[in-house]
Design a protein around this motif. Structure first.
Motif, PDB file in Angstrom:
ATOM      1  N   PHE A 181      50.909  46.794  -8.858  1.00 40.23           N
ATOM      2  CA  PHE A 181      50.904  48.244  -9.064  1.00 40.23           C
ATOM      3  C   PHE A 181      49.546  48.820  -8.685  1.00 40.23           C
ATOM      4  N   SER A 182      49.528  49.706  -7.728  1.00 43.58           N
ATOM      5  CA  SER A 182      48.264  50.375  -7.377  1.00 43.58           C
ATOM      6  C   SER A 182      48.279  51.816  -7.878  1.00 43.58           C
ATOM      7  N   HIS A 183      47.210  52.558  -7.576  1.00 44.98           N
ATOM      8  CA  HIS A 183      47.130  53.969  -7.974  1.00 44.98           C
ATOM      9  C   HIS A 183      47.315  54.059  -9.492  1.00 44.98           C
ATOM     10  N   ASP A 184      46.374  53.421 -10.199  1.00 39.19           N
ATOM     11  CA  ASP A 184      46.639  53.009 -11.568  1.00 39.19           C
ATOM     12  C   ASP A 184      46.190  53.951 -12.677  1.00 39.19           C
ATOM     13  N   SER A 185      45.772  55.171 -12.350  1.00 35.96           N
ATOM     14  CA  SER A 185      45.309  56.054 -13.431  1.00 35.96           C
ATOM     15  C   SER A 185      45.241  57.496 -12.942  1.00 35.96           C
ATOM     16  N   ILE A 186      44.699  58.364 -13.790  1.00 33.51           N
ATOM     17  CA  ILE A 186      44.505  59.757 -13.378  1.00 33.51           C
ATOM     18  C   ILE A 186      43.619  59.857 -12.147  1.00 33.51           C
ATOM     19  N   LEU A 187      42.871  58.793 -11.838  1.00 33.51           N
ATOM     20  CA  LEU A 187      41.999  58.841 -10.667  1.00 33.51           C
ATOM     21  C   LEU A 187      42.792  58.817  -9.361  1.00 33.51           C
ATOM     22  N   VAL A 188      44.101  58.790  -9.463  1.00 29.47           N
ATOM     23  CA  VAL A 188      44.940  59.033  -8.289  1.00 29.47           C
ATOM     24  C   VAL A 188      44.533  60.352  -7.644  1.00 29.47           C
ATOM     25  N   GLY A 189      44.137  61.316  -8.483  1.00 25.89           N
ATOM     26  CA  GLY A 189      43.622  62.569  -7.939  1.00 25.89           C
ATOM     27  C   GLY A 189      44.685  63.585  -7.587  1.00 25.89           C
ATOM     28  N   GLU A 190      44.650  64.052  -6.345  1.00 26.33           N
ATOM     29  CA  GLU A 190      45.398  65.254  -5.940  1.00 26.33           C
ATOM     30  C   GLU A 190      46.901  65.170  -6.157  1.00 26.33           C
ATOM     31  N   ASP A 191      47.479  63.994  -6.126  1.00 27.73           N
ATOM     32  CA  ASP A 191      48.937  63.931  -6.286  1.00 27.73           C
ATOM     33  C   ASP A 191      49.388  64.416  -7.663  1.00 27.73           C
ATOM     34  N   GLY A 192      48.445  64.462  -8.603  1.00 24.35           N
ATOM     35  CA  GLY A 192      48.729  65.148  -9.855  1.00 24.35           C
ATOM     36  C   GLY A 192      49.430  64.323 -10.913  1.00 24.35           C
ATOM     37  N   PRO A 193      49.740  64.980 -12.039  1.00 27.09           N
ATOM     38  CA  PRO A 193      50.210  64.268 -13.237  1.00 27.09           C
ATOM     39  C   PRO A 193      51.491  63.463 -13.050  1.00 27.09           C
ATOM     40  N   THR A 194      52.368  63.888 -12.141  1.00 28.63           N
ATOM     41  CA  THR A 194      53.595  63.104 -11.954  1.00 28.63           C
ATOM     42  C   THR A 194      53.297  61.744 -11.338  1.00 28.63           C
ATOM     43  N   HIS A 195      52.107  61.592 -10.780  1.00 29.27           N
ATOM     44  CA  HIS A 195      51.736  60.332 -10.135  1.00 29.27           C
ATOM     45  C   HIS A 195      50.587  59.636 -10.856  1.00 29.27           C
ATOM     46  N   THR A 238      49.992  29.966 -12.098  1.00 28.84           N
ATOM     47  CA  THR A 238      50.864  30.040 -13.282  1.00 28.84           C
ATOM     48  C   THR A 238      52.249  30.536 -12.867  1.00 28.84           C
ATOM     49  N   PRO A 239      53.011  29.657 -12.210  1.00 31.13           N
ATOM     50  CA  PRO A 239      54.288  30.097 -11.629  1.00 31.13           C
ATOM     51  C   PRO A 239      55.353  30.454 -12.661  1.00 31.13           C
ATOM     52  N   ASP A 240      55.134  30.102 -13.907  1.00 31.86           N
ATOM     53  CA  ASP A 240      56.153  30.444 -14.908  1.00 31.86           C
ATOM     54  C   ASP A 240      55.756  31.658 -15.743  1.00 31.86           C
ATOM     55  N   ARG A 241      54.723  32.383 -15.296  1.00 31.00           N
ATOM     56  CA  ARG A 241      54.320  33.563 -16.058  1.00 31.00           C
ATOM     57  C   ARG A 241      54.479  34.826 -15.225  1.00 31.00           C
ATOM     58  N   PRO A 242      55.323  35.737 -15.655  1.00 31.77           N
ATOM     59  CA  PRO A 242      55.412  37.011 -14.955  1.00 31.77           C
ATOM     60  C   PRO A 242      54.111  37.780 -15.133  1.00 31.77           C
ATOM     61  N   ALA A 243      53.720  38.490 -14.107  1.00 29.78           N
ATOM     62  CA  ALA A 243      52.438  39.175 -14.163  1.00 29.78           C
ATOM     63  C   ALA A 243      52.518  40.525 -13.496  1.00 29.78           C
ATOM     64  N   ALA A 244      51.767  41.459 -14.071  1.00 28.33           N
ATOM     65  CA  ALA A 244      51.504  42.730 -13.407  1.00 28.33           C
ATOM     66  C   ALA A 244      50.055  42.710 -12.955  1.00 28.33           C
ATOM     67  N   ILE A 245      49.831  43.076 -11.704  1.00 29.90           N
ATOM     68  CA  ILE A 245      48.476  43.198 -11.176  1.00 29.90           C
ATOM     69  C   ILE A 245      48.249  44.676 -10.902  1.00 29.90           C
ATOM     70  N   VAL A 246      47.334  45.263 -11.662  1.00 28.37           N
ATOM     71  CA  VAL A 246      47.164  46.717 -11.691  1.00 28.37           C
ATOM     72  C   VAL A 246      45.881  47.072 -10.937  1.00 28.37           C
ATOM     73  N   LEU A 247      46.008  47.913  -9.914  1.00 26.94           N
ATOM     74  CA  LEU A 247      44.928  48.091  -8.937  1.00 26.94           C
ATOM     75  C   LEU A 247      44.506  49.550  -8.773  1.00 26.94           C
ATOM     76  N   SER A 248      43.246  49.725  -8.429  1.00 30.06           N
ATOM     77  CA  SER A 248      42.708  51.081  -8.259  1.00 30.06           C
ATOM     78  C   SER A 248      43.046  51.632  -6.888  1.00 30.06           C
ATOM     79  N   ARG A 249      43.136  52.935  -6.829  1.00 31.05           N
ATOM     80  CA  ARG A 249      43.316  53.593  -5.535  1.00 31.05           C
ATOM     81  C   ARG A 249      41.987  53.667  -4.785  1.00 31.05           C
ATOM     82  N   SER A 250      40.902  53.916  -5.551  1.00 30.63           N
ATOM     83  CA  SER A 250      39.626  54.242  -4.909  1.00 30.63           C
ATOM     84  C   SER A 250      38.618  53.115  -5.089  1.00 30.63           C
TER      85      SER A 250
END
Lengths: 660, 660
Positions: free
Chosen positions: B461-475, B511-523
């Protein structure tokens, strides 16, 4: 809806029409250029369609954006916001050239995606794909219901959507489409901007637009094909057909366009997002033939055309106002009165003495809510019986009965949530949806979209914890309460007994601009014996069980209040139990009231059959949180509770440990 | 897949076939009766189909449930679990009559909904409707990819789904169906139990089963109609057609059945769920003609028939084992070696010196992962470029290239998540999906289904916070990190710089038996200057910036580590900054290690551009949490950050306040 078009004149397409569309293109591109980001490919492709819709087909008055009988226009492809702002600016809404210049800047009326409440003429907040389309189904349901209730003279309008390839790939679109066809929402028209481009590739590499149209037809939609969405005559022919009185089916208009038309990146993914370079911008303006018009300015002949459109819309609105305004206002007043009466009725219902599940208490409250008479319309994703969500009038809303308040959504949670939002966004109605708490995860985005728009949609969730029992971990929410509580501006209620449940309903009815989740138990809970007022409950937390000079405070919600009171009675120490039907309201209380309820000198034990995260802030170092941080299990509820330490004995032990 | 059926004999339907189906019915009803809850209507209706499938069409060996080339059977209608357990019991899986007796009790192998890992023969956990169908698309993708990679002698099997009306109303079903057709998954067969009943009503009142079939056809499916799903000859005719080598399209088999057949509640919603009464049970057993067979017992002739089926399956499996077992084992070994090599390569990539977005660092790591060569298969919901999720081999997996590792999921997040689960559930592959963090809300249930099954699917998952910026609150996600962290057994990583991102990838690969979320910055984020080892990072938290005898500890994750270090450097006090790429791993550290990192005597400041809930447990009374508890805004990222106090200046002030 006698005539097809909003404007009586029916002139053939002219060069001025093209200039009007080109002006839209210019304004849209200028916004993206000014912001340095945004999406201009969509506006360049869809401008002819948008100009055509707003200038000839839609009924609206920009100076009266809340006119109840306006046509509703939803830009489901919210990334095309620059196009929407451009047309609202021209069409007479309160949106100036300076607003356009401020595109995508802080506190502007022109945010990156359209936001309801920020900009006149934006009916719903869009951007997350598919939401707008499903909202529109809700808007059309509201229109259909109000038309049946008040007569077509008062309410009879169209709901028109502009959707993109992306909208029509999302599952929510198919849920909403199936329901719209089943409900025969003949006033709903979806224009599908078929530009064959998605972000990563040609759309055709991941979807077939013909397949989409055929699938909609299979689900019961009327399909209208426009030969060329950038040809005015072809557009007019298709839209005339779409806006004709149909046979009751909703209509999908396939409008093939070229993304980024007249720009150097026309027809490619490269034109989807990002600002044009200065050179590209100059090339676009040249191609539009508008080099002589200043930035954010509008040619005089174009302004004149829009002036005529505005006057036509204003006249329609005034005509309605004079003839129907009073009937509408009276209806709105009566609704408010009936809601107030219903609140009283619910609060006065006799309290049970035996244990009753809060889902049953909720169903009893709903039995005192006569559906459309109090402006509530909705139902369940195939769990009306299990969640107890049946409105009093008993009728099923559908093609054969537009007065029933109960909607059978089918097993379509995501569309249900978004449709409830759309119903609520229309005017005076509130949408309601219900399912098991676990399946809030199927409509998670729709729930936050209630909150972001401050739409008072009501979301009922029963079967709210591992105490679901035998259905097992796939049906036992653990993470959902933290999720709901982390949504800003979203009221999360988890009542503990019958009176709390009724007060929650009364409170939800009294706050029509607040979206709320009402979280209910599957199984019986004891009735709290403490003296308490509805205000105590509505405040978010109160003393449900007390002792003189308590030595510890137990916080609990929902079914766990029964467990906590039981534990407090068994404990060898003096224990206070707080019931916390609304944790965020407790957090927001003045500090001294919180201190009064839970003196900070006392140890705290928090009990909730959910992930403990919600309580970390209440429990301090050394305090205890009895929660569920693993998945549940399939077994009778009592066994699952014992397995997870969610019992009075366990709470009792925690109390003893905390005090020692 | 030369012959249609698994068994070489092709006898016409006999009375014994009926007795076999009736035995399934008997065992299913007995389970529900013993538990006092469950669903027996579905088993009574679908027993003929299930008996037919398992006895004649599916290739399996119950004594070798992990045989890689077995046919995969998915009961998407997981509430029909009693039927599945009955047939697994008869078909030779390790499931005894006592297991059936223990239906829906604690720690049994027969939970309320089928759970992968609890019961041999259960390929995926099902129950939340539509998930199983989408999982099956993932299983079929895995089969198709492995067939291309290893040859049809090694892997070539069918994936067969049994789905209900409810499955086919969910939006995820349409997302998965569209993708399956686009991908031309010819080995996928979905049997649609068309019993025309949903919980609240006749299904036809909320859906048209003909419409469903037509919609699937429109999306590109082959449709096979069975005249009567309770008639063995008709079933055999339809299934023969379905199991024939088709033209590459996936196949939907419409199987009309009567829910609750042979019970007093046949054909009604009342037979959907709940246990039969004793009288009803007796009536059912009489109707089945099995009064003389004891509870949970099996008639001898039926047992003999199943013995023949078992032997046939075991022979097929042994034959494969002898001819292909070595090739398979070698492939699995080589995969493990290549994964180990790839991990090393990723860790050895050169570190950038300038600021780089972690989504870019992630894409660089992926550029060192040669897709199918390391067993990773998947892609993005139309945001491959934006999230940086492109596997190194570069090929696009599709009908024209089964060796490409990159799947274009289209804008279909929910199906993407569930398909990633299915790919992972197959055998040696790991599925990967990616989108913006905000749209994790579109696939929320699929994410928890990764965790509940301990399937090592990878969710980027990228674009991980309000720092997404211009796309606004829906994003701009606010509530998503708390949600992900509240899912049990789910690894949530939010790396702070390039090295952290690479270590996260290495750890996820290990760790092939562990589901993972990798959360990434846009900037872009700064590169952390502290000395640190990959183990420090993988442990979940470490010192990213230090001072002699620190006076306060700042906790931060992701992009906010840059902010925190900046604030620490500006502060007038001595400040330690902890980077916490995995908060749950920090919480799980031994107390003394936690104390070493963050001495409890020091004030704490937690900084994360997300709802503060995650940090309540770390921050104690008087400590500060700098988070985001409202919706974001559409504006340049720096303006949004300033508006929400997510700046070094604000963190610096909080540090000063905390120390004073």
């Amino acid at each position: 809806m006698a005539s097809t078009t909003a404007r009586p004149d029916s002139a053939p397409a002219t060069a001025l029409d093209d200039r009007c569309a080109h002006t839209l293109r210019k304004l849209a591109v200028e916004q993206v250029l000014a912001a340095g980001s945004g999406h201009y490919g969509f506006p360049l492709g869809a401008a002819d369609l948008v100009d055509e819709l707003f200038s000839r087909y839609l009924r609206f008055d920009g100076t009266a954006p809340q006119w109840p009988n306006r046509d509703r226009f939803v830009l489901s492809a919210g990334h095309g916001s620059a196009m929407l702002y451009a047309v609202l600016h021209l069409a007479g809404y309160d949106l100036t050239a300076d607003d356009l210049r401020a595109f995508r800047t802080l506190h502007s009326r022109t945010p990156g995606h359209p936001e309801r409440g920020e900009t006149d003429g934006v009916e719903v907040t869009t951007g997350p794909l598919g939401q707008g389309l499903a909202n529109a189904v809700g808007l059309a349901i509201a229109e259909t219901a109000l038309r049946a209730q008040l007569g077509a003279d008062v309410i009879s309008h169209r709901t028109v959507v502009l959707a993109s390839d992306g909208d029509l790939m999302e599952g929510i679109a198919y849920e909403a489409a199936a329901l719209a066809a089943e409900q025969r929402l003949g006033s709903l028209i979806v224009c599908y901007d078929d530009n064959d481009i998605v972000i990563d590739s040609a759309a055709s590499s991941v979807m077939s637009s013909q397949g989409v149209c055929d699938a909609f037809a299979a689900l019961g939609w009327r399909i209208v094909e426009v030969a060329d969405g950038n040809d005015r005559a072809a557009l007019r022919e298709g839209l005339d057909e779409a806006f004709e009185q149909g046979d009751g089916r909703p209509t999908l208009v396939r409008v093939p366009t070229v993304i980024g038309l007249l720009s150097p990146r026309a027809g490619t993914s490269a034109s989807h997002s990002g600002a044009p370079t200065t050179e590209e911008h100059e090339e676009i303006v040249r191609a539009l033939g508008l080099e002589d018009v200043g930035p954010f300015e509008v040619p005089a002949d174009v302004a004149d055309r829009w002036q005529a459109v505005r006057e036509c819309g204003a006249a329609l609105r005034r005509q309605w106002e004079e003839a129907q305004g009073e009937a509408w206002d009276r209806h709105a007043r009566e609704l408010a009165e009936k809601v107030a009466e219903a609140r009283e009725r619910i609060l006065e219902l006799p309290a049970p003495t035996a244990p009753v599940a809060t889902r049953v208490s909720s169903s009893r409250a709903l039995a005192a809510l006569p559906g459309l008479d109090v402006g509530i319309l909705g139902g369940s994703a195939d769990l009306a019986g299990a969640t107890g969500t049946v409105l009093a009038d008993g009728g099923i809303f559908g093609p054969d009965d537009r007065r029933g308040a109960n909607i059978r959504f089918g097993v379509r949670e995501h569309a249900m949530g978004a449709i409830a939002n759309g119903i609520t966004a229309h005017s005076v109605l509130r949408g309601i949806g219900s399912t098991f708490l676990m399946f809030a995860t199927y409509e998670a985005n729709a729930l936050r979209m209630s909150a972001i728009q401050r739409l008072g949609a009501i979301h009922v969730f029963s079967h709210d914890s591992i105490l679901v029992g035998e259905d097992g971990p796939t049906h036992q929410p653990v993470e959902v309460l933290p999720f709901l509580r982390a949504i800003p501006d979203f009221e999360v209620w988890r009542p503990a007994d019958d009176l709390e449940t009724r007060v929650v309903w009364a409170e939800v009815l009294a706050t029509p601009d607040r979206p709320a989740a009402i979280v209910l138990s599957r199984s019986g809970v004891d009735q709290i014996q403490a003296l308490r007022t509805p205000d105590d409950i509505a405040a978010g937390a109160y003393v449900a069980h007390d002792a003189d000079e308590p030595e510890a405070v137990v916080f609990a919600t929902g079914a766990e209040v029964t467990t906590a009171v039981d534990a407090a009675q068994r404990a060898a120490h003096r224990v206070r139990v707080l019931s916390v039907p609304n944790l965020e309201r407790f957090r927001d209380m003045p500090r001294d009231r919180r201190e009064e309820l839970a003196p900070s000198s006392l140890p705290r034990i928090c009990v909730e059959a959910s992930h403990p995260m919600s309580w970390y802030g209440i429990a301090r170092d050394g305090d205890a949180v009895i929660g569920v941080s693993g998945f549940g299990a399939s077994a009778p509820a009592a066994d699952v509770a014992a397995e997870h330490g969610m019992t009075a004995t366990a709470v009792c032990c925690a109390i003893e440990r905390a005090i020692q």
